[in-house]
Design a protein around this motif. Structure first.
Motif, short mmCIF file in Angstrom:
data_model
loop_
_atom_site.label_atom_id
_atom_site.label_comp_id
_atom_site.label_asym_id
_atom_site.label_seq_id
_atom_site.Cartn_x
_atom_site.Cartn_y
_atom_site.Cartn_z
N ARG A 1 -21.92 36.99 15.17
CA ARG A 1 -22.83 35.95 14.66
C ARG A 1 -23.98 35.72 15.62
O ARG A 1 -25.14 35.65 15.21
N ASP B 1 -20.25 36.58 5.75
CA ASP B 1 -19.20 37.56 5.99
C ASP B 1 -18.14 37.36 4.90
O ASP B 1 -17.94 36.23 4.43
N GLU C 1 -20.31 33.69 9.83
CA GLU C 1 -19.53 34.81 10.38
C GLU C 1 -18.52 34.22 11.36
O GLU C 1 -18.92 33.49 12.28
#
Length: 224
Positions: free
Chosen positions: A15, A54, A9
């Motif tokens: 994160r 992501d 991420e």
């Protein structure tokens, strides 16, 4: 628990938040700030049990990272994204993702999804399913009826897969919603009826295999 999860991420705050919740639940965490780093860290950590990607990341986006990791491993992959259209979900599934969750999300719900995905993987609940001429290819996210591919939405696919995997078992609408739509779903349970109707319209002669159990729910029954 001591299981290792890779989180990719590019937004450090997100994160670190997700990582903190997972660590609190007993998981080990490996962090990556972009897709390229995710692939590299996955290759350096052969004990990773789940990958969280992501979609929008620099250097290599989540889709490409997913495809590359999937070409090397059957590790479960969960996609995180700010996009929530069916097209984006389908793209992720075609790249080899096993689960998909849209932002913004509750970290608690995310952890629950991670645990459920790991549980399904351990139980081999992501294997293909075949009943008569009806074939469900889980990794490819495709359904075939007598050799012909039919088009299903992500939710229709998940619903059919759940019904077939529990063949002969009556599933209540609440059970279906908790499994297919997740526990945080706040909509009307009539959405199950709508999706069942759409599935029946696409399954041809197998439509009658999905039977209605009045005032309870549905079950999938196959008889030669």
């Amino acid at each position: 628990m001591d299981s290792k999860i890779l989180i990719a991420e590019d937004e450090a705050k997100i994160r670190q938040l997700v990582a903190s919740y997972l660590v609190r639940e007993g998981f080990k965490v490996v962090e990556a700030a972009d897709g390229q780093q995710a692939v590299e860290k996955f290759e350096d950590n052969d004990d990773v049990v789940l990958v969280m990607l992501d979609v929008m990341m620099p250097r290599k986006d989540g889709y490409d990272a997913c495809r590359e990791i999937r070409s090397k491993s059957d590790v479960p992959i969960l996609m995180l994204t700010a996009r929530d259209s069916e097209r984006d979900e389908v793209t992720g599934f075609h790249m080899g993702a096993d689960e998909y969750i849209a932002k913004p999300f509750s970290p608690t719900i995310l952890v629950t999804r991670v645990k459920n995905l790991l549980k399904r993987t351990k139980a081999n609940d992501m294997s293909d399913a075949e009943v008569g001429g009806l074939k469900i290819l889980y990794r490819e996210r495709t359904v075939q009826v007598d050799g012909q591919k039919i088009i299903t939405t992500p939710k229709e696919f998940d619903l059919l897969y759940y019904l077939v995997k529990n063949q002969g078992i009556v599933l209540t609408r609440d059970q279906i919603i908790c499994t297919v739509w997740d526990m945080d779903y706040n909509g009307d349970d009539r959405t199950v009826d709508t999706h069942i109707k759409c599935l029946r319209a696409k399954l041809g002669k197998y439509a009658s295999c999905i039977t209605t159990v009045r005032k309870v729910g549905y079950k999938f029954e196959w008889t030669n």
